[in-house]
Design a protein around this motif. Structure first.
Motif, PDB file in Angstrom:
ATOM      1  N   VAL A 140       0.864  -1.184   0.000  1.00  0.00           N
ATOM      2  CA  VAL A 140       0.000   0.000   0.000  1.00  0.00           C
ATOM      3  C   VAL A 140       0.902   1.236   0.000  1.00  0.00           C
ATOM      4  N   LEU A 221       0.146  -7.227   4.966  1.00  0.00           N
ATOM      5  CA  LEU A 221       0.001  -5.846   4.509  1.00  0.00           C
ATOM      6  C   LEU A 221       1.311  -5.117   4.761  1.00  0.00           C
ATOM      7  N   CYS A 223       2.945  -1.453   4.365  1.00  0.00           N
ATOM      8  CA  CYS A 223       2.336  -0.135   4.236  1.00  0.00           C
ATOM      9  C   CYS A 223       3.370   0.966   4.397  1.00  0.00           C
ATOM     10  N   HIS A 224       3.571   1.733   3.334  1.00  0.00           N
ATOM     11  CA  HIS A 224       4.615   2.747   3.321  1.00  0.00           C
ATOM     12  C   HIS A 224       4.043   4.143   3.526  1.00  0.00           C
ATOM     13  N   GLY A 227       0.526   5.375   3.342  1.00  0.00           N
ATOM     14  CA  GLY A 227      -0.126   4.070   3.250  1.00  0.00           C
ATOM     15  C   GLY A 227      -0.254   3.393   4.602  1.00  0.00           C
ATOM     16  N   SER A 228       0.631   3.726   5.550  1.00  0.00           N
ATOM     17  CA  SER A 228       0.517   3.143   6.890  1.00  0.00           C
ATOM     18  C   SER A 228      -0.698   3.701   7.623  1.00  0.00           C
ATOM     19  N   CYS A 231      -3.550   1.530   6.196  1.00  0.00           N
ATOM     20  CA  CYS A 231      -3.574   0.179   6.760  1.00  0.00           C
ATOM     21  C   CYS A 231      -4.040   0.182   8.208  1.00  0.00           C
ATOM     22  N   MET A 243       0.965  -7.051   9.568  1.00  0.00           N
ATOM     23  CA  MET A 243       0.871  -5.697   9.039  1.00  0.00           C
ATOM     24  C   MET A 243       2.166  -4.986   9.379  1.00  0.00           C
ATOM     25  N   LEU A 245       4.340  -1.470   9.094  1.00  0.00           N
ATOM     26  CA  LEU A 245       4.286  -0.031   8.872  1.00  0.00           C
ATOM     27  C   LEU A 245       5.715   0.476   8.763  1.00  0.00           C
ATOM     28  N   SER A 248       6.520   5.582   8.448  1.00  0.00           N
ATOM     29  CA  SER A 248       5.190   6.033   8.853  1.00  0.00           C
ATOM     30  C   SER A 248       5.222   7.375   9.567  1.00  0.00           C
ATOM     31  N   THR A 251      -0.227   6.846  12.839  1.00  0.00           N
ATOM     32  CA  THR A 251      -1.420   6.158  12.344  1.00  0.00           C
ATOM     33  C   THR A 251      -2.722   6.812  12.769  1.00  0.00           C
TER      34      THR A 251
END
Length: 337
Positions: A140, A221, A223-224, A227-228, A231, A243, A245, A248, A251
Protein backbone atom coordinates in the motif's frame (compact mmCIF):
# COMPACT_ATOMS: atom_id res chain seq x y z
CA UNK A 1 4.07 10.61 1.69
CA UNK A 2 6.69 9.39 -0.71
CA UNK A 3 10.05 10.84 -1.53
CA UNK A 4 11.70 11.00 -4.92
CA UNK A 5 15.44 10.58 -5.23
CA UNK A 6 17.50 13.47 -3.96
CA UNK A 7 17.74 15.57 -0.85
CA UNK A 8 14.90 17.63 0.60
CA UNK A 9 15.00 21.37 0.00
CA UNK A 10 15.43 22.10 3.69
CA UNK A 11 15.48 20.57 7.10
CA UNK A 12 12.08 19.73 8.63
CA UNK A 13 10.69 22.48 10.82
CA UNK A 14 8.99 22.39 14.19
CA UNK A 15 10.35 19.31 15.87
CA UNK A 16 8.60 18.80 19.19
CA UNK A 17 10.01 16.65 21.91
CA UNK A 18 9.12 15.42 25.38
CA UNK A 19 7.92 17.81 28.04
CA UNK A 20 8.48 20.85 25.84
CA UNK A 21 5.81 19.62 23.46
CA UNK A 22 3.38 19.14 26.32
CA UNK A 23 3.96 22.66 27.71
CA UNK A 24 3.55 24.23 24.28
CA UNK A 25 0.40 22.27 23.64
CA UNK A 26 -1.11 23.65 26.83
CA UNK A 27 -0.01 27.27 26.50
CA UNK A 28 -0.02 27.94 22.78
CA UNK A 29 -2.35 25.56 20.89
CA UNK A 30 -2.48 27.89 17.89
CA UNK A 31 1.29 28.12 17.69
CA UNK A 32 1.64 24.34 18.03
CA UNK A 33 -0.87 23.79 15.25
CA UNK A 34 1.07 26.14 12.99
CA UNK A 35 4.33 24.44 13.95
CA UNK A 36 2.88 21.03 13.19
CA UNK A 37 1.63 22.14 9.80
CA UNK A 38 4.94 23.79 8.98
CA UNK A 39 6.91 20.74 10.06
CA UNK A 40 4.82 18.26 8.13
CA UNK A 41 4.74 20.33 4.98
CA UNK A 42 8.42 21.25 5.07
CA UNK A 43 9.40 17.62 5.53
CA UNK A 44 7.03 16.58 2.78
CA UNK A 45 8.24 18.88 0.01
CA UNK A 46 9.97 16.05 -1.78
CA UNK A 47 8.20 15.49 -5.08
CA UNK A 48 7.09 18.01 -7.72
CA UNK A 49 3.40 18.79 -7.69
CA UNK A 50 3.52 18.79 -11.49
CA UNK A 51 3.89 15.00 -11.44
CA UNK A 52 0.16 14.66 -10.80
CA UNK A 53 -1.95 14.41 -13.92
CA UNK A 54 -4.83 16.86 -14.35
CA UNK A 55 -8.21 15.39 -13.47
CA UNK A 56 -9.51 15.45 -17.05
CA UNK A 57 -7.09 12.87 -18.46
CA UNK A 58 -9.27 10.84 -20.87
CA UNK A 59 -9.71 7.10 -20.32
CA UNK A 60 -12.49 4.53 -20.53
CA UNK A 61 -14.48 3.73 -17.38
CA UNK A 62 -13.16 0.71 -15.48
CA UNK A 63 -14.19 -2.77 -16.54
CA UNK A 64 -17.10 -4.18 -14.53
CA UNK A 65 -16.95 -7.93 -13.93
CA UNK A 66 -18.82 -10.23 -11.61
CA UNK A 67 -16.96 -11.01 -8.39
CA UNK A 68 -16.79 -14.67 -9.37
CA UNK A 69 -15.25 -13.89 -12.78
CA UNK A 70 -12.09 -15.97 -13.40
CA UNK A 71 -8.82 -14.21 -12.74
CA UNK A 72 -7.70 -14.62 -16.34
CA UNK A 73 -10.87 -12.89 -17.59
CA UNK A 74 -10.26 -10.05 -15.15
CA UNK A 75 -6.65 -9.69 -16.26
CA UNK A 76 -7.68 -9.63 -19.93
CA UNK A 77 -10.39 -7.00 -19.40
CA UNK A 78 -8.06 -4.70 -17.51
CA UNK A 79 -5.27 -5.13 -20.07
CA UNK A 80 -7.74 -4.03 -22.73
CA UNK A 81 -8.72 -0.99 -20.66
CA UNK A 82 -5.06 -0.13 -20.12
CA UNK A 83 -4.38 -0.26 -23.86
CA UNK A 84 -7.45 1.84 -24.63
CA UNK A 85 -6.49 4.41 -21.99
CA UNK A 86 -3.08 4.69 -23.62
CA UNK A 87 -4.64 5.24 -27.04
CA UNK A 88 -7.03 7.89 -25.71
CA UNK A 89 -4.25 9.72 -23.91
CA UNK A 90 -2.12 9.71 -27.05
CA UNK A 91 -4.98 10.97 -29.22
CA UNK A 92 -5.68 13.75 -26.72
CA UNK A 93 -2.06 14.90 -26.86
CA UNK A 94 -1.25 13.63 -23.36
CA UNK A 95 2.02 12.14 -24.48
CA UNK A 96 3.46 11.88 -20.98
CA UNK A 97 0.55 9.82 -19.66
CA UNK A 98 0.50 7.74 -22.84
CA UNK A 99 4.16 6.85 -22.33
CA UNK A 100 3.54 5.89 -18.70
CA UNK A 101 0.69 3.60 -19.71
CA UNK A 102 2.79 1.96 -22.41
CA UNK A 103 5.38 1.18 -19.73
CA UNK A 104 2.66 -0.41 -17.60
CA UNK A 105 1.66 -2.67 -20.49
CA UNK A 106 5.19 -4.08 -20.47
CA UNK A 107 5.23 -7.18 -22.69
CA UNK A 108 1.45 -7.47 -22.83
CA UNK A 109 1.26 -9.98 -19.98
CA UNK A 110 0.79 -7.60 -17.05
CA UNK A 111 -1.94 -8.81 -14.69
CA UNK A 112 -4.23 -6.20 -13.19
CA UNK A 113 -7.07 -7.01 -10.84
CA UNK A 114 -8.32 -3.45 -11.33
CA UNK A 115 -7.43 -0.50 -13.53
CA UNK A 116 -8.83 3.01 -13.91
CA UNK A 117 -6.96 5.37 -16.21
CA UNK A 118 -9.02 8.46 -15.45
CA UNK A 119 -7.46 11.41 -13.63
CA UNK A 120 -4.64 10.44 -11.28
CA UNK A 121 -5.64 6.82 -11.83
CA UNK A 122 -5.80 3.56 -9.92
CA UNK A 123 -4.24 0.17 -10.56
CA UNK A 124 -4.02 -3.12 -8.68
CA UNK A 125 -1.35 -5.38 -10.19
CA UNK A 126 -0.45 -8.98 -9.37
CA UNK A 127 3.16 -10.17 -9.54
CA UNK A 128 3.38 -13.94 -9.30
CA UNK A 129 0.73 -16.63 -9.55
CA UNK A 130 -2.05 -15.61 -7.21
CA UNK A 131 -4.04 -18.82 -7.62
CA UNK A 132 -1.21 -21.00 -6.28
CA UNK A 133 0.31 -18.53 -3.81
CA UNK A 134 0.09 -19.33 -0.11
CA UNK A 135 2.12 -16.23 0.84
CA UNK A 136 0.76 -12.95 -0.52
CA UNK A 137 2.13 -9.48 0.22
CA UNK A 138 -0.10 -6.47 -0.43
CA UNK A 139 1.84 -3.22 -0.87
CA UNK A 140 0.00 0.00 0.00
CA UNK A 141 1.78 3.17 -1.20
CA UNK A 142 1.90 6.68 0.18
CA UNK A 143 1.20 10.10 -1.25
CA UNK A 144 1.77 11.20 -4.84
CA UNK A 145 1.58 7.64 -6.13
CA UNK A 146 -0.37 7.90 -9.37
CA UNK A 147 -0.31 6.31 -12.81
CA UNK A 148 2.36 8.87 -13.66
CA UNK A 149 4.64 7.68 -10.85
CA UNK A 150 3.51 4.06 -10.94
CA UNK A 151 6.79 2.57 -12.16
CA UNK A 152 8.57 3.82 -9.05
CA UNK A 153 5.98 2.05 -6.88
CA UNK A 154 6.08 -1.05 -9.06
CA UNK A 155 9.87 -1.31 -8.81
CA UNK A 156 9.54 -2.00 -5.09
CA UNK A 157 6.90 -4.65 -5.74
CA UNK A 158 9.16 -6.34 -8.28
CA UNK A 159 12.13 -6.32 -5.89
CA UNK A 160 10.02 -7.87 -3.15
CA UNK A 161 8.58 -10.53 -5.44
CA UNK A 162 12.05 -11.53 -6.61
CA UNK A 163 13.20 -11.99 -3.02
CA UNK A 164 10.07 -13.91 -2.06
CA UNK A 165 10.17 -16.18 -5.10
CA UNK A 166 13.79 -17.11 -4.41
CA UNK A 167 12.88 -18.22 -0.89
CA UNK A 168 9.35 -19.47 -1.45
CA UNK A 169 8.13 -20.08 -5.03
CA UNK A 170 4.47 -20.12 -4.01
CA UNK A 171 4.35 -16.40 -3.31
CA UNK A 172 2.79 -13.35 -4.92
CA UNK A 173 2.86 -9.58 -4.48
CA UNK A 174 -0.11 -7.30 -5.07
CA UNK A 175 0.73 -3.65 -5.78
CA UNK A 176 -2.42 -1.92 -4.49
CA UNK A 177 -2.81 1.57 -5.89
CA UNK A 178 -6.48 1.25 -5.06
CA UNK A 179 -7.11 4.72 -3.66
CA UNK A 180 -6.69 8.38 -4.50
CA UNK A 181 -3.44 9.16 -2.73
CA UNK A 182 -3.08 12.66 -1.30
CA UNK A 183 -0.68 15.14 -2.82
CA UNK A 184 2.53 15.48 -0.88
CA UNK A 185 2.14 19.25 -0.76
CA UNK A 186 -1.52 19.49 0.20
CA UNK A 187 -3.77 19.79 3.21
CA UNK A 188 -5.06 16.25 2.58
CA UNK A 189 -1.71 14.69 3.50
CA UNK A 190 -2.07 16.07 7.03
CA UNK A 191 -5.38 14.36 7.78
CA UNK A 192 -6.80 10.85 7.66
CA UNK A 193 -9.67 11.68 5.27
CA UNK A 194 -8.10 9.93 2.26
CA UNK A 195 -7.01 7.06 4.49
CA UNK A 196 -10.52 6.51 5.80
CA UNK A 197 -11.91 6.34 2.27
CA UNK A 198 -9.10 3.99 1.21
CA UNK A 199 -9.57 1.71 4.22
CA UNK A 200 -13.23 1.24 3.32
CA UNK A 201 -12.05 -0.17 -0.03
CA UNK A 202 -8.98 -2.07 1.17
CA UNK A 203 -10.77 -4.15 3.80
CA UNK A 204 -13.27 -5.81 1.41
CA UNK A 205 -10.52 -6.19 -1.19
CA UNK A 206 -8.39 -8.20 1.25
CA UNK A 207 -11.29 -10.52 1.98
CA UNK A 208 -11.81 -11.15 -1.75
CA UNK A 209 -8.08 -11.60 -2.26
CA UNK A 210 -7.97 -14.24 0.44
CA UNK A 211 -10.60 -16.20 -1.46
CA UNK A 212 -8.76 -15.84 -4.78
CA UNK A 213 -5.40 -17.07 -3.49
CA UNK A 214 -4.56 -20.67 -2.62
CA UNK A 215 -6.61 -22.22 0.23
CA UNK A 216 -5.22 -21.14 3.59
CA UNK A 217 -3.04 -18.43 2.05
CA UNK A 218 -1.42 -16.03 4.51
CA UNK A 219 -1.69 -12.34 3.58
CA UNK A 220 0.62 -9.59 4.76
CA UNK A 221 0.00 -5.85 4.51
CA UNK A 222 3.13 -3.81 3.82
CA UNK A 223 2.34 -0.14 4.24
CA UNK A 224 4.62 2.75 3.32
CA UNK A 225 4.36 6.32 4.61
CA UNK A 226 0.77 7.64 4.23
CA UNK A 227 -0.13 4.07 3.25
CA UNK A 228 0.52 3.14 6.89
CA UNK A 229 -2.31 5.50 7.87
CA UNK A 230 -4.55 3.60 5.41
CA UNK A 231 -3.57 0.18 6.76
CA UNK A 232 -3.96 1.24 10.37
CA UNK A 233 -7.59 2.16 9.68
CA UNK A 234 -8.40 -1.01 7.73
CA UNK A 235 -10.43 -3.71 9.43
CA UNK A 236 -8.82 -7.03 8.52
CA UNK A 237 -10.01 -10.59 8.87
CA UNK A 238 -8.09 -13.73 9.81
CA UNK A 239 -6.56 -13.99 6.33
CA UNK A 240 -4.17 -11.12 7.22
CA UNK A 241 -1.41 -12.42 9.48
CA UNK A 242 0.96 -9.46 9.52
CA UNK A 243 0.87 -5.70 9.04
CA UNK A 244 4.15 -3.83 8.59
CA UNK A 245 4.29 -0.03 8.87
CA UNK A 246 7.42 1.63 7.51
CA UNK A 247 8.33 5.24 6.87
CA UNK A 248 5.19 6.03 8.85
CA UNK A 249 4.15 9.52 9.98
CA UNK A 250 1.92 7.87 12.61
CA UNK A 251 -1.42 6.16 12.34
CA UNK A 252 -3.85 8.30 14.28
CA UNK A 253 -3.97 5.59 16.96
CA UNK A 254 -2.24 5.72 20.31
CA UNK A 255 -1.11 2.10 20.22
CA UNK A 256 -1.03 -1.00 18.04
CA UNK A 257 -3.71 -2.54 20.25
CA UNK A 258 -6.17 0.10 19.02
CA UNK A 259 -5.88 -0.95 15.37
CA UNK A 260 -8.85 -2.89 13.92
CA UNK A 261 -6.82 -6.00 13.15
CA UNK A 262 -5.80 -9.26 14.76
CA UNK A 263 -2.60 -9.32 12.70
CA UNK A 264 0.86 -8.97 14.18
CA UNK A 265 1.80 -5.30 13.82
CA UNK A 266 5.37 -4.44 12.86
CA UNK A 267 7.11 -1.08 12.50
CA UNK A 268 10.46 0.00 11.11
CA UNK A 269 12.26 3.14 10.03
CA UNK A 270 15.46 3.65 8.07
CA UNK A 271 18.24 5.59 9.74
CA UNK A 272 18.17 8.35 7.12
CA UNK A 273 14.38 8.59 6.77
CA UNK A 274 13.41 12.27 7.10
CA UNK A 275 9.95 11.35 8.36
CA UNK A 276 11.45 10.60 11.75
CA UNK A 277 11.74 14.39 12.18
CA UNK A 278 8.04 15.01 11.57
CA UNK A 279 6.27 15.96 14.83
CA UNK A 280 4.40 12.89 16.06
CA UNK A 281 1.51 14.78 17.59
CA UNK A 282 -2.17 15.10 16.82
CA UNK A 283 -4.36 18.17 17.22
CA UNK A 284 -7.98 17.72 16.32
CA UNK A 285 -7.96 16.13 12.88
CA UNK A 286 -4.42 17.23 12.01
CA UNK A 287 -1.40 14.97 12.43
CA UNK A 288 -1.14 11.26 13.24
CA UNK A 289 0.00 10.98 16.85
CA UNK A 290 2.25 8.33 18.35
CA UNK A 291 5.26 7.25 16.34
CA UNK A 292 4.84 3.55 15.42
CA UNK A 293 8.52 2.85 16.16
CA UNK A 294 8.15 4.31 19.66
CA UNK A 295 8.11 1.40 22.13
CA UNK A 296 5.03 3.02 23.68
CA UNK A 297 3.07 2.22 20.52
CA UNK A 298 3.57 -1.49 21.13
CA UNK A 299 4.45 -2.67 17.61
CA UNK A 300 7.08 -5.33 16.97
CA UNK A 301 10.16 -3.52 15.65
CA UNK A 302 12.13 -4.73 12.65
CA UNK A 303 15.55 -3.66 11.42
CA UNK A 304 15.32 -1.25 8.48
CA UNK A 305 18.99 -0.37 8.04
CA UNK A 306 20.43 3.05 7.27
CA UNK A 307 18.25 3.90 4.26
CA UNK A 308 16.04 6.84 3.50
CA UNK A 309 12.33 7.29 2.96
CA UNK A 310 12.28 5.78 -0.53
CA UNK A 311 14.74 2.94 0.12
CA UNK A 312 12.73 0.30 2.01
CA UNK A 313 12.15 -2.01 -0.96
CA UNK A 314 15.43 -1.49 -2.76
CA UNK A 315 17.40 -4.67 -3.56
CA UNK A 316 20.13 -5.50 -1.09
CA UNK A 317 18.70 -3.49 1.81
CA UNK A 318 18.18 -4.65 5.36
CA UNK A 319 14.60 -3.39 5.18
CA UNK A 320 13.78 -5.54 2.16
CA UNK A 321 15.23 -8.56 3.94
CA UNK A 322 13.13 -7.82 7.04
CA UNK A 323 9.91 -7.35 5.06
CA UNK A 324 10.55 -10.56 3.12
CA UNK A 325 10.92 -12.49 6.37
CA UNK A 326 7.70 -10.97 7.74
CA UNK A 327 5.75 -12.04 4.64
CA UNK A 328 7.15 -15.57 4.94
CA UNK A 329 6.09 -15.75 8.58
CA UNK A 330 9.60 -15.55 10.02
CA UNK A 331 10.84 -13.12 12.63
CA UNK A 332 13.09 -10.46 11.11
CA UNK A 333 16.22 -9.02 12.62
CA UNK A 334 15.47 -6.48 15.35
CA UNK A 335 17.04 -3.01 15.25
CA UNK A 336 20.16 -2.41 17.32
CA UNK A 337 19.70 -0.32 20.43
Amino acid sequence: MTRAAGRPAGRPQGRLEGRTAGRRAGRHPGRLRRTLLAGLVAAAVVFPVSAAAPPDVPAPPPAVLAEQAPLQARYAANRADLAEAGRMARDAGRTGRAAKLRAMEADGTARFLAFDGRGRGRAVEVLGDLETADRVAVLVPGSDTTLDTYQRFRAGAVALQQRLRAAHPRSAVVAWLGYDTPGTVSATVLTADRADAAAAELGPFLARLGRAAAPGARLSLLCHSYGSVVCARTATGPEVGDMALFGSPGTGAGSAAELPTGARVWAGRGGADWIGHVPHVRLGGIGFGTDPVDPAFGARLFAAGPGGHSDYLKPGTTSLDSLTRIVLGHDPEVPHA
